[in-house]
Design a protein around this motif. Structure first.
Motif, PDB file in Angstrom:
ATOM      1  N   GLU A 219     -53.633  -4.711  29.972  1.00 54.14           N
ATOM      2  CA  GLU A 219     -53.358  -5.436  28.637  1.00 54.14           C
ATOM      3  C   GLU A 219     -53.201  -4.319  27.702  1.00 54.14           C
ATOM      4  N   THR A 220     -53.862  -3.039  27.965  1.00 50.60           N
ATOM      5  CA  THR A 220     -53.663  -1.992  26.564  1.00 50.60           C
ATOM      6  C   THR A 220     -52.230  -1.593  26.573  1.00 50.60           C
ATOM      7  N   MET A 221     -51.555  -1.583  27.974  1.00 49.51           N
ATOM      8  CA  MET A 221     -50.257  -1.295  27.919  1.00 49.51           C
ATOM      9  C   MET A 221     -49.329  -2.194  27.168  1.00 49.51           C
ATOM     10  N   ALA A 222     -49.606  -3.518  27.548  1.00 51.32           N
ATOM     11  CA  ALA A 222     -48.912  -4.635  26.932  1.00 51.32           C
ATOM     12  C   ALA A 222     -48.953  -4.480  25.224  1.00 51.32           C
ATOM     13  N   LEU A 223     -50.027  -4.259  24.887  1.00 53.59           N
ATOM     14  CA  LEU A 223     -50.165  -4.053  23.107  1.00 53.59           C
ATOM     15  C   LEU A 223     -49.299  -2.935  22.861  1.00 53.59           C
ATOM     16  N   PHE A 224     -49.437  -1.959  23.482  1.00 53.41           N
ATOM     17  CA  PHE A 224     -48.559  -0.583  23.376  1.00 53.41           C
ATOM     18  C   PHE A 224     -47.204  -0.883  23.244  1.00 53.41           C
ATOM     19  N   VAL A 225     -46.634  -1.923  24.163  1.00 56.24           N
ATOM     20  CA  VAL A 225     -45.246  -2.245  24.158  1.00 56.24           C
ATOM     21  C   VAL A 225     -44.881  -3.160  23.100  1.00 56.24           C
ATOM     22  N   ALA A 226     -45.700  -3.981  22.961  1.00 53.34           N
ATOM     23  CA  ALA A 226     -45.356  -4.959  21.731  1.00 53.34           C
ATOM     24  C   ALA A 226     -45.439  -4.435  20.616  1.00 53.34           C
ATOM     25  N   LEU A 227     -46.461  -3.414  20.278  1.00 52.46           N
ATOM     26  CA  LEU A 227     -46.461  -2.791  18.913  1.00 52.46           C
ATOM     27  C   LEU A 227     -45.018  -1.744  18.877  1.00 52.46           C
ATOM     28  N   LEU A 228     -44.722  -1.139  20.047  1.00 55.90           N
ATOM     29  CA  LEU A 228     -43.355  -0.199  19.885  1.00 55.90           C
ATOM     30  C   LEU A 228     -42.296  -0.923  19.693  1.00 55.90           C
ATOM     31  N   LYS A 229     -42.232  -2.234  20.246  1.00 55.21           N
ATOM     32  CA  LYS A 229     -40.952  -3.107  19.794  1.00 55.21           C
ATOM     33  C   LYS A 229     -40.854  -3.436  18.607  1.00 55.21           C
ATOM     34  N   VAL A 230     -42.015  -3.662  17.805  1.00 51.96           N
ATOM     35  CA  VAL A 230     -42.036  -3.959  16.667  1.00 51.96           C
ATOM     36  C   VAL A 230     -41.721  -2.846  15.576  1.00 51.96           C
ATOM     37  N   TYR A 231     -42.219  -1.552  15.762  1.00 52.05           N
ATOM     38  CA  TYR A 231     -41.956  -0.483  15.085  1.00 52.05           C
ATOM     39  C   TYR A 231     -40.538  -0.270  15.246  1.00 52.05           C
ATOM     40  N   MET A 232     -39.774  -0.479  16.288  1.00 52.33           N
ATOM     41  CA  MET A 232     -38.489   0.103  16.342  1.00 52.33           C
ATOM     42  C   MET A 232     -37.527  -1.138  15.729  1.00 52.33           C
ATOM     43  N   ASP A 233     -38.037  -2.277  15.638  1.00 50.96           N
ATOM     44  CA  ASP A 233     -37.367  -3.475  14.867  1.00 50.96           C
ATOM     45  C   ASP A 233     -37.516  -3.616  13.520  1.00 50.96           C
ATOM     46  N   LEU A 234     -38.598  -3.057  12.965  1.00 52.53           N
ATOM     47  CA  LEU A 234     -39.065  -3.287  11.632  1.00 52.53           C
ATOM     48  C   LEU A 234     -37.776  -2.972  10.859  1.00 52.53           C
ATOM     49  N   GLY A 235     -37.303  -1.911  10.799  1.00 47.02           N
ATOM     50  CA  GLY A 235     -35.994  -1.335   9.843  1.00 47.02           C
ATOM     51  C   GLY A 235     -34.792  -2.253  10.197  1.00 47.02           C
ATOM     52  N   ARG A 236     -34.636  -2.692  11.308  1.00 48.27           N
ATOM     53  CA  ARG A 236     -33.525  -3.626  11.384  1.00 48.27           C
ATOM     54  C   ARG A 236     -33.643  -4.977  10.790  1.00 48.27           C
ATOM     55  N   LEU A 237     -34.883  -5.550  10.867  1.00 47.25           N
ATOM     56  CA  LEU A 237     -35.228  -6.851  10.399  1.00 47.25           C
ATOM     57  C   LEU A 237     -35.521  -6.946   8.851  1.00 47.25           C
ATOM     58  N   VAL A 238     -36.143  -5.773   8.418  1.00 45.86           N
ATOM     59  CA  VAL A 238     -36.407  -6.113   7.163  1.00 45.86           C
ATOM     60  C   VAL A 238     -35.754  -5.066   6.304  1.00 45.86           C
ATOM     61  N   PRO A 239     -34.982  -5.529   5.166  1.00 41.86           N
ATOM     62  CA  PRO A 239     -34.262  -4.546   4.317  1.00 41.86           C
ATOM     63  C   PRO A 239     -35.446  -3.995   3.344  1.00 41.86           C
ATOM     64  N   ALA A 240     -35.352  -2.616   3.344  1.00 40.79           N
ATOM     65  CA  ALA A 240     -36.354  -2.027   2.561  1.00 40.79           C
ATOM     66  C   ALA A 240     -36.418  -2.304   0.811  1.00 40.79           C
ATOM     67  N   GLU A 241     -35.197  -2.786   0.362  1.00 41.03           N
ATOM     68  CA  GLU A 241     -35.228  -3.197  -1.044  1.00 41.03           C
ATOM     69  C   GLU A 241     -35.862  -4.326  -1.167  1.00 41.03           C
ATOM     70  N   ARG A 242     -36.072  -5.131  -0.172  1.00 46.22           N
ATOM     71  CA  ARG A 242     -36.746  -6.436  -0.341  1.00 46.22           C
ATOM     72  C   ARG A 242     -38.305  -6.415  -0.204  1.00 46.22           C
ATOM     73  N   LEU A 243     -38.822  -5.198   0.305  1.00 46.63           N
ATOM     74  CA  LEU A 243     -40.341  -5.139   0.190  1.00 46.63           C
ATOM     75  C   LEU A 243     -40.861  -4.684  -1.329  1.00 46.63           C
ATOM     76  N   ASN A 244     -41.772  -5.032  -1.857  1.00 43.38           N
ATOM     77  CA  ASN A 244     -42.454  -4.588  -3.236  1.00 43.38           C
ATOM     78  C   ASN A 244     -42.818  -3.349  -2.717  1.00 43.38           C
ATOM     79  N   ALA A 245     -42.846  -2.549  -3.922  1.00 40.00           N
ATOM     80  CA  ALA A 245     -43.192  -1.098  -4.000  1.00 40.00           C
ATOM     81  C   ALA A 245     -44.677  -0.894  -3.245  1.00 40.00           C
ATOM     82  N   ARG A 246     -45.507  -1.614  -3.424  1.00 44.72           N
ATOM     83  CA  ARG A 246     -46.899  -1.459  -2.605  1.00 44.72           C
ATOM     84  C   ARG A 246     -46.620  -1.449  -1.250  1.00 44.72           C
ATOM     85  N   SER A 247     -45.722  -2.064  -0.814  1.00 42.31           N
ATOM     86  CA  SER A 247     -45.575  -2.320   0.621  1.00 42.31           C
ATOM     87  C   SER A 247     -44.741  -1.294   1.164  1.00 42.31           C
TER      88      SER A 247
END
Length: 676
Positions: free
Chosen positions: A448-476
């Protein structure tokens, strides 16, 4: 080279530039079939660059297994250009050994031995990785038909080809065509080199990787303090480039930071000074000191080292695509909110995604550890918010062992709210934590620790693709570059498990002591000593030596890189500034658009100037990645390569009869050949 070939100058020739060059070659047939005049300015060996160069201590390793390293943009990468399959590090090593890969130099015996012993699960040395990266660079250059010239020097300045007075005209954008003394108009620049040469560039791409910065106010003060009192202070830097020879055998040294820089420090100051590790009967390690080692007192905000890399496989249900942190979920948030807040809007989805991956493996891979079936649990889990009492109750009822219930906050701050009563308690607590981490991550018992690793890695790789940086507030945006990157690195980007076993052996040998969490360091002018303490530990340590074991914070304004300093002083590049409720804050990163164009302080493009890599405000991270993970840096490389080719096509289209000179104004050095 035909006289009309557009010139592209890459400043920095490490793995990121190699990746973009490969993508230029892959995309060239469909976008621009004319000649290109490509120059790479790199003082170190092209392909490996400074960080991955061969000339490092042979004991320094990657924090990735060989099977998890590739430079090739495989079919998993969601990009417009064609996929290009090729050998990752493990397959490359096998190809070198069996003779199917021949375009490599003669390796010394030590590297040959590493090649023979390498498996997909091996954590290779940086020396071996350097040879893979340099091979990839040569391959990318060959695919461009000899259009690449390498200059083994440093770029010190970039300026408009028509002189400073023409800088304002460069705001016309990537395809500006006004005249500034260049055959190809506004946007053409001169790249000044440390060897006295000059390159004329229609397109400039900065890919500088990790660069050095002037110390911040605290570090500068500590260096001054150490100089006044005949002490030692090492400001944040790339660990292997620091001279530690002033540290005496047995000397107490305070170390702030327990991440990857700390791991390298242990190698240099222990094995690097003649000590050695021996295997014990119980599978552990014993350290045999040389007598030349100092004694290190290490602490940090968390007080523990990064989590070990994981060796477990996934026997449970296949992970599949992300289920909660998806394009649809993010789009729904964007419709509801003008600006997104990372912690309020995105983190609950990320946490739920991480939890879903973790529990899916726990339920389907280790069903004896849970009291209900996955189908019913997952259906109910999907309906509930991560931060809800109902979700907590669902997990508590289905997972009898509290130690198996995922607590991301406790994972992030393992000693939060705990009082550690003195040095003995701290030593025991941190050593026990490391032992538990190895039990969870360096055995087949907790997939299950490897599954957590994989899930976080997928999110990390997808964050920039899914979330436009200009739509995040400055604090974020600060949070993404700060806390989120740090949390991901702590959980997913830690050292090989052997390094944690080495820490335990050094601790048992008395050469590594722990300071605990919430570390603070002060300078005592009355004694000339650094004083390290933590409110949670109840004890302090005094020493004449202090090492800040971390990379220098990215800073355009304080950069020691002459090219970054030139871009900033000329107004061609700027440092990213974020306006929050409590004022303006800088990320220190070079500001780029979503097309990787350099932006000035008013958000205007500088005219065919681009930037990519960890020192820029773009989302992507890293230069190589795990195969078949739709890796963010490969998506960025492809997009940037296509942009460069589009600019080249636009230049030629706008000036079909140009008689411009070749891109180099001074003789180039011959392209470098990799060497061990």
């Amino acid at each position: 080279m035909p006289a009309h070939a557009p010139s592209v100058v890459f400043i920095g020739g490490g793995p990121r530039t190699a990746g973009v060059l490969e993508r230029i070659a892959a995309n060239r047939a469909g976008l621009f079939q004319g000649p290109l005049d490509i120059h790479v300015v790199e003082p170190y060996e092209p392909g490996s660059g400074r960080i991955w160069r061969y000339d490092q201590h042979p004991g320094l390793m990657l924090n990735s297994a060989a099977a998890d390293v590739t430079m090739f943009t495989d079919a998993s990468v969601a990009c417009s250009g064609p996929a290009a399959d090729g050998p990752g590090l493990a397959q490359w090593a096998a190809g070198v050994l069996d003779g199917s890969i021949t375009d490599v130099p003669d390796f010394p015996a030590a590297l040959r031995e590493q090649l023979r012993n390498l498996t997909g699960a091996t954590f290779p040395t940086r020396q071996l990785q350097s040879q893979y990266l340099e091979w990839f660079f040569r391959r990318a250059g060959a695919a461009l038909g000899g259009d690449v010239t390498v200059h083994r020097t440093t770029a010190v300045a970039v300026e408009p080809a028509g002189g400073p007075a023409s800088a304002a005209s460069n705001g016309t954008g990537s395809n500006g065509t006004g005249r500034n003394g260049s055959a190809y108009g506004a946007g053409t620049h001169l790249v000044r080199l440390a060897n006295g040469g000059t390159l004329r560039a229609d397109v400039v791409v900065t890919a500088l990787g990790h660069t050095d910065s002037q110390p911040d106010a605290d570090s500068a003060a500590w260096s001054g303090f150490a100089a006044r009192h005949a002490g030692f202070h090492a400001a944040p830097s790339y660990t292997t480039d620091v001279d530690y020879s002033a540290l005496a055998p047995g000397q107490d040294v305070i170390v702030a930071g327990m991440g990857l820089a700390f791991v390298d420090l242990l190698v240099l100051l222990m094995e690097g000074r003649g000590g050695r590790f021996e295997e014990t009967a119980g599978g552990g390690l014993r350290y045999r000191p040389s007598g030349r080692e100092p004694r290190l007192w290490a602490g940090s905000r968390r007080g523990v080292p990064y989590h070990s890399k994981i060796s477990a496989s996934l026997p449970g249900e296949a992970a599949g695509n992300l289920r909660f942190f998806t394009a649809g979920a993010v789009d729904a948030l964007l419709e509801q909110h003008a600006e997104l807040d990372f912690h309020a809007h995105l983190w609950p989805l990320i946490a739920k995604e991480a939890g879903y991956g973790y529990y899916r493996e726990l339920f389907t891979g280790s069903p004896g550890r849970v009291s209900t079936g996955w189908a019913g649990f997952s259906a109910r889990f999907a309906e509930l918010d991560w931060y809800s009492t109902a979700r907590e109750a669902l997990v508590a009822a289905a997972v009898p062992d509290p130690a198996l219930r995922l607590d991301l906050e406790a994972l992030d701050r393992p000693f939060a709210g705990k009082s550690l009563g003195g040095s003995a308690d701290v030593q025991e607590a941190v050593a026990r934590y490391i032992e538990q981490d190895l039990a969870l991550r360096d055995s087949p018992d907790h997939p299950e620790t490897m599954a957590l690793f994989v899930a976080l890695l997928k999110v990390y790789m997808d964050l920039g693709r899914l979330v436009p940086a200009e739509r995040l507030n400055a604090r974020s945006q600060q949070t993404v570059h700060g806390w989120w990157h740090g949390f991901f690195s702590f959980v997913d980007s830690g050292p090989p498990p052997r390094r944690l076993r080495e820490m335990l052996a050094l601790h048992q040998a008395g050469l590594l002591r722990f300071l605990g969490p919430g570390l603070s360091v002060e300078a005592d002018e009355s004694t000339g000593e650094f004083v390290a303490a933590s409110a949670q530990t109840g004890f302090s340590v005094r020493a004449k030596a202090f090492i800040e074991a971390r990379l220098p914070a990215t800073s355009v304004v304080r950069s020691l890189n002459p090219l970054l300093a030139s871009l900033h002083s000329a107004g061609l590049g700027s440092e990213q500034q974020l306006l929050t409720a409590d004022g303006t804050h800088s990320t220190g990163k070079l500001l780029v658009s979503d097309r990787h164009e350099l932006l000035d302080g008013q958000g205007r493009t500088g005219g065919r100037l681009f930037g990519v890599g960890p020192g820029t405000s773009g989302w992507g991270a890293g230069a190589f990645a795990r195969p078949n993970t739709n890796a963010a840096p490969f998506r960025e490389n492809d997009a940037l390569a296509r942009t460069v080719l589009g600019v080249a096509a636009g230049i030629v289209s706008a000036h079909p009869t140009s008689t411009r000179p070749t891109g180099q104004d001074t003789p180039a050095e011959p392209a470098a050949v990799g060497r061990p």
